[in-house]
Design a protein around this motif. Structure first.
Motif, PDB file in Angstrom:
ATOM      1  N   VAL A 286       0.883  -1.166   0.000  1.00  0.00           N
ATOM      2  CA  VAL A 286       0.000   0.000   0.000  1.00  0.00           C
ATOM      3  C   VAL A 286       0.922   1.217   0.000  1.00  0.00           C
ATOM      4  CG1 VAL A 286      -1.730   1.262   1.308  1.00  0.00           C
ATOM      5  CG2 VAL A 286      -1.764  -1.236   1.264  1.00  0.00           C
ATOM      6  N   HIS A 287       0.752   2.088  -0.954  1.00  0.00           N
ATOM      7  CA  HIS A 287       1.664   3.219  -1.078  1.00  0.00           C
ATOM      8  C   HIS A 287       0.900   4.525  -0.918  1.00  0.00           C
ATOM      9  CE1 HIS A 287       4.778   0.603  -2.595  1.00  0.00           C
ATOM     10  NE2 HIS A 287       3.921   0.102  -3.448  1.00  0.00           N
ATOM     11  N   ASP A 288       1.644   5.568  -0.649  1.00  0.00           N
ATOM     12  CA  ASP A 288       1.048   6.890  -0.630  1.00  0.00           C
ATOM     13  C   ASP A 288       1.098   7.455  -2.048  1.00  0.00           C
ATOM     14  OD1 ASP A 288       0.397   9.519  -0.426  1.00  0.00           O
ATOM     15  OD2 ASP A 288       1.350   9.767   1.529  1.00  0.00           O
ATOM     16  N   ASN A 289      -0.016   7.287  -2.754  1.00  0.00           N
ATOM     17  CA  ASN A 289      -0.062   7.677  -4.168  1.00  0.00           C
ATOM     18  C   ASN A 289       0.331   9.141  -4.387  1.00  0.00           C
ATOM     19  OD1 ASN A 289      -1.012   5.137  -4.485  1.00  0.00           O
ATOM     20  ND2 ASN A 289      -2.978   5.709  -5.410  1.00  0.00           N
ATOM     21  N   ARG A 290      -0.133   9.990  -3.463  1.00  0.00           N
ATOM     22  CA  ARG A 290       0.120  11.432  -3.628  1.00  0.00           C
ATOM     23  C   ARG A 290       1.614  11.735  -3.598  1.00  0.00           C
ATOM     24  NH1 ARG A 290       1.378  15.536  -0.800  1.00  0.00           N
ATOM     25  NH2 ARG A 290       0.534  17.624  -1.181  1.00  0.00           N
ATOM     26  N   GLU A 291       2.300  11.198  -2.586  1.00  0.00           N
ATOM     27  CA  GLU A 291       3.735  11.470  -2.440  1.00  0.00           C
ATOM     28  C   GLU A 291       4.530  10.912  -3.616  1.00  0.00           C
ATOM     29  OE1 GLU A 291       4.940  13.495  -0.221  1.00  0.00           O
ATOM     30  OE2 GLU A 291       2.839  13.679   0.377  1.00  0.00           O
ATOM     31  N   ILE A 292       4.196   9.682  -4.018  1.00  0.00           N
ATOM     32  CA  ILE A 292       4.956   9.055  -5.107  1.00  0.00           C
ATOM     33  C   ILE A 292       4.721   9.797  -6.424  1.00  0.00           C
ATOM     34  CG2 ILE A 292       5.280   6.931  -6.464  1.00  0.00           C
ATOM     35  CD1 ILE A 292       4.644   5.369  -3.896  1.00  0.00           C
ATOM     36  N   ALA A 293       3.469  10.198  -6.676  1.00  0.00           N
ATOM     37  CA  ALA A 293       3.172  10.931  -7.927  1.00  0.00           C
ATOM     38  C   ALA A 293       3.960  12.236  -7.986  1.00  0.00           C
ATOM     39  CB  ALA A 293       1.675  11.203  -8.034  1.00  0.00           C
ATOM     40  N   LEU A 294       3.952  12.934  -6.875  1.00  0.00           N
ATOM     41  CA  LEU A 294       4.639  14.230  -6.808  1.00  0.00           C
ATOM     42  C   LEU A 294       6.141  14.059  -7.022  1.00  0.00           C
ATOM     43  CD1 LEU A 294       3.831  17.131  -6.259  1.00  0.00           C
ATOM     44  CD2 LEU A 294       4.147  16.714  -3.814  1.00  0.00           C
ATOM     45  N   GLU A 295       6.716  13.101  -6.289  1.00  0.00           N
ATOM     46  CA  GLU A 295       8.165  12.893  -6.369  1.00  0.00           C
ATOM     47  C   GLU A 295       8.559  12.374  -7.762  1.00  0.00           C
ATOM     48  OE1 GLU A 295       9.619  10.671  -3.018  1.00  0.00           O
ATOM     49  OE2 GLU A 295      11.638  10.583  -3.883  1.00  0.00           O
TER      50      GLU A 295
ATOM     51  N   ILE B  97      -8.333  19.750  -5.652  1.00  0.00           N
ATOM     52  CA  ILE B  97      -7.230  20.356  -6.412  1.00  0.00           C
ATOM     53  C   ILE B  97      -6.236  20.987  -5.443  1.00  0.00           C
ATOM     54  CG2 ILE B  97      -6.636  22.141  -8.107  1.00  0.00           C
ATOM     55  CD1 ILE B  97      -9.577  21.751  -9.167  1.00  0.00           C
ATOM     56  N   GLU B  98      -4.948  20.746  -5.670  1.00  0.00           N
ATOM     57  CA  GLU B  98      -3.899  21.421  -4.889  1.00  0.00           C
ATOM     58  C   GLU B  98      -3.060  22.236  -5.847  1.00  0.00           C
ATOM     59  OE1 GLU B  98      -1.533  18.969  -2.289  1.00  0.00           O
ATOM     60  OE2 GLU B  98      -3.236  17.667  -1.876  1.00  0.00           O
ATOM     61  N   GLU B  99      -3.184  23.557  -5.761  1.00  0.00           N
ATOM     62  CA  GLU B  99      -2.457  24.479  -6.663  1.00  0.00           C
ATOM     63  C   GLU B  99      -0.952  24.346  -6.542  1.00  0.00           C
ATOM     64  OE1 GLU B  99      -2.701  26.653  -9.009  1.00  0.00           O
ATOM     65  OE2 GLU B  99      -4.527  27.809  -8.855  1.00  0.00           O
ATOM     66  N   GLU B 100      -0.458  24.430  -5.291  1.00  0.00           N
ATOM     67  CA  GLU B 100       0.991  24.363  -5.046  1.00  0.00           C
ATOM     68  C   GLU B 100       1.257  23.186  -4.145  1.00  0.00           C
ATOM     69  OE1 GLU B 100       3.233  26.102  -6.530  1.00  0.00           O
ATOM     70  OE2 GLU B 100       1.750  27.353  -7.542  1.00  0.00           O
ATOM     71  N   ALA B 101       1.635  22.050  -4.726  1.00  0.00           N
ATOM     72  CA  ALA B 101       1.859  20.865  -3.888  1.00  0.00           C
ATOM     73  C   ALA B 101       3.297  20.860  -3.374  1.00  0.00           C
ATOM     74  CB  ALA B 101       1.586  19.622  -4.692  1.00  0.00           C
TER      75      ALA B 101
ATOM     76  N   GLY C  11       4.089  20.501 -10.385  1.00  0.00           N
ATOM     77  CA  GLY C  11       3.862  20.950  -9.003  1.00  0.00           C
ATOM     78  C   GLY C  11       2.395  21.144  -8.639  1.00  0.00           C
ATOM     79  N   LYS C  12       1.488  20.931  -9.597  1.00  0.00           N
ATOM     80  CA  LYS C  12       0.051  20.991  -9.282  1.00  0.00           C
ATOM     81  C   LYS C  12      -0.492  19.573  -9.210  1.00  0.00           C
ATOM     82  CE  LYS C  12      -0.820  25.335 -11.627  1.00  0.00           C
ATOM     83  NZ  LYS C  12      -1.363  25.942 -12.840  1.00  0.00           N
ATOM     84  N   LEU C  13      -1.446  19.370  -8.288  1.00  0.00           N
ATOM     85  CA  LEU C  13      -2.006  18.028  -8.101  1.00  0.00           C
ATOM     86  C   LEU C  13      -3.513  18.066  -8.163  1.00  0.00           C
ATOM     87  CD1 LEU C  13      -0.307  16.539  -4.898  1.00  0.00           C
ATOM     88  CD2 LEU C  13       0.142  15.882  -7.242  1.00  0.00           C
ATOM     89  N   THR C  14      -4.114  16.990  -8.697  1.00  0.00           N
ATOM     90  CA  THR C  14      -5.530  16.756  -8.440  1.00  0.00           C
ATOM     91  C   THR C  14      -5.663  15.351  -7.862  1.00  0.00           C
ATOM     92  OG1 THR C  14      -6.022  15.918 -10.649  1.00  0.00           O
ATOM     93  CG2 THR C  14      -6.383  18.266 -10.304  1.00  0.00           C
ATOM     94  N   LEU C  15      -6.635  15.185  -6.960  1.00  0.00           N
ATOM     95  CA  LEU C  15      -6.916  13.904  -6.326  1.00  0.00           C
ATOM     96  C   LEU C  15      -8.339  13.517  -6.718  1.00  0.00           C
ATOM     97  CD1 LEU C  15      -5.605  14.847  -2.748  1.00  0.00           C
ATOM     98  CD2 LEU C  15      -4.322  13.798  -4.613  1.00  0.00           C
ATOM     99  N   VAL C  16      -8.491  12.303  -7.244  1.00  0.00           N
ATOM    100  CA  VAL C  16      -9.800  11.861  -7.753  1.00  0.00           C
ATOM    101  C   VAL C  16     -10.281  10.665  -6.924  1.00  0.00           C
ATOM    102  CG1 VAL C  16     -11.037  10.914  -9.748  1.00  0.00           C
ATOM    103  CG2 VAL C  16      -9.301  12.693 -10.075  1.00  0.00           C
ATOM    104  N   GLY C  17     -11.464  10.803  -6.373  1.00  0.00           N
ATOM    105  CA  GLY C  17     -12.013   9.753  -5.490  1.00  0.00           C
ATOM    106  C   GLY C  17     -13.003   8.834  -6.180  1.00  0.00           C
ATOM    107  N   ASN C  18     -13.279   9.080  -7.453  1.00  0.00           N
ATOM    108  CA  ASN C  18     -14.228   8.204  -8.171  1.00  0.00           C
ATOM    109  C   ASN C  18     -13.570   6.878  -8.525  1.00  0.00           C
ATOM    110  OD1 ASN C  18     -15.074  11.260  -9.331  1.00  0.00           O
ATOM    111  ND2 ASN C  18     -16.734   9.940  -8.593  1.00  0.00           N
ATOM    112  N   GLY C  19     -14.416   5.879  -8.808  1.00  0.00           N
ATOM    113  CA  GLY C  19     -13.902   4.539  -9.141  1.00  0.00           C
ATOM    114  C   GLY C  19     -14.591   3.511  -8.271  1.00  0.00           C
ATOM    115  N   HIS C  20     -14.345   2.251  -8.537  1.00  0.00           N
ATOM    116  CA  HIS C  20     -14.919   1.192  -7.710  1.00  0.00           C
ATOM    117  C   HIS C  20     -13.955   0.025  -7.609  1.00  0.00           C
ATOM    118  CE1 HIS C  20     -17.543  -1.784  -6.003  1.00  0.00           C
ATOM    119  NE2 HIS C  20     -18.289  -0.771  -5.610  1.00  0.00           N
TER     120      HIS C  20
END
Ligand code: ATP
Ligand code: TZP
Ligand code: MG
Ligand code: MG
Length: 272
Positions: A147-156, A268-272, A178-187
């Protein structure tokens, strides 16, 4: 940035109006499902692999999707020829590094492709993307194990590789400059059907073909696909993965701007 929320639902209509031609060099497991998924959505799929023709096809295509799922030496050569032609023609290139990290050949092939071809978007699960970027992670076969931290890995990864990145999983992340979006849709049912990640990479190609802002087009693709999956599950929950797979195609064909507006889950995160 509020503009992005307003734009997300519109991109699916643009796909249907343009019917973008998506050139896929993909794996033998998912070929038929990918072609049918693109058709259902309103795009036009073509699979072309021969090194004698891939440059011509990538030149006329609206997006090129490279997928290393069942890699052969010949396919790597074709991917590089196609990718170079796509770069010259300004055709966006999406790379799905299926199983990167599982074997040295996969990881090395991804690095070779990325050295020779400018990639518009790299899309995979967290472990694949981490392995491509040289961040330590475990992969077994084509599935992510830890299980990974998707946000951190995507950014790095997007910083290290200097390329826009999408990581999918329970939560999807888009990382662009340096901009991020996080999407919670899916199944979760998407994890019970092989090729749902590969089809998503092809659909990202269709969205990027009609919208050059990669943060917007990628987020719109993830939201639209995720909602189609949620609606497909609602209709088939008494049955199972077989019915879900068929219904996903039906929902990709039917989903519209109103559905996306109503169900989208985006941060949405403007400045990640
Ligand atoms: P993996 O091999 O790790 O399954 P993949 O290439 O199949 O990777 P996924 O990460 O499974 O790609 O993503 C495919 C789709 O499934 C995406 O739309 C993603 O949001 C969705 N998805 C994956 N896992 C879950 C989950 N646990 N809950 C909800 N949606 C999920
Ligand atoms: N083996 C090689 S490619 C492939 C398998 C099972 C399909 C992987 O598809 P996805 O979309 O990553 O689940
Ligand atoms: Mg999956
Ligand atoms: Mg995959």
């Amino acid at each position: 940035m509020n503009e992005i929320y307003e734009m997300i639902p519109i991109v699916i209509t643009r796909v249907r109006n343009k019917i973008p031609l998506i050139h896929n060099i993909t794996n033998v497991v998912v070929t038929n499902f990918t072609a049918n998924g693109l058709l259902a959505l309103g795009a036009s799929p073509v699979m072309a692999y021969a090194k004698e023709e891939v440059a011509d096809m990538a030149t006329v295509a609206d997006a090129l999707v490279l997928n290393i799922g069942t890699l052969t030496a010949g396919n790597v050569e074709s991917m590089i020829i196609a990718g170079k032609a796509a770069n010259v023609a300004n055709t966006p290139v999406i790379l799905d590094p299926v199983g990167a990290g599982a074997t040295r050949y996969r990881t090395e092939s991804v690095h070779r492709i990325m050295k020779e071809v400018d990639i518009t978007l790299l899309r995979g699960n967290a472990a694949e993307i981490a392995n491509v970027a040289g961040i330590k992670a475990e992969v077994r076969g084509v599935d992510s194990v830890n299980v990974h931290d998707n946000r951190e890995i995507a950014l790095e990864a997007s910083k290290l590789l200097q390329v826009p990145v999408v990581i999918t999983g329970e939560q999807d992340v888009v990382s662009v400059n340096g901009k991020l979006t996080l999407v919670g849709n899916g199944h979760e049912m998407l994890t019970k059907v092989t090729g749902t990640g590969c089809l998503l990479s092809a659909i990202l190609g269709a969205f990027i073909a009609v919208e050059g802002d990669i943060l917007l087009s990628s987020t719109a693709a993830l939201v639209t696909y995720g909602i189609a999956a949620e609606l497909a599950f609602e209709k088939t929950k008494e049955d199972g993965p077989g019915s879900f797979q068929m219904e996903l195609l039906n929902r990709l064909a039917k989903i519209n701007e109103a559905d996306v507006k109503k169900w989208m889950k985006v941060e949405i995160e403007e400045e990640a």
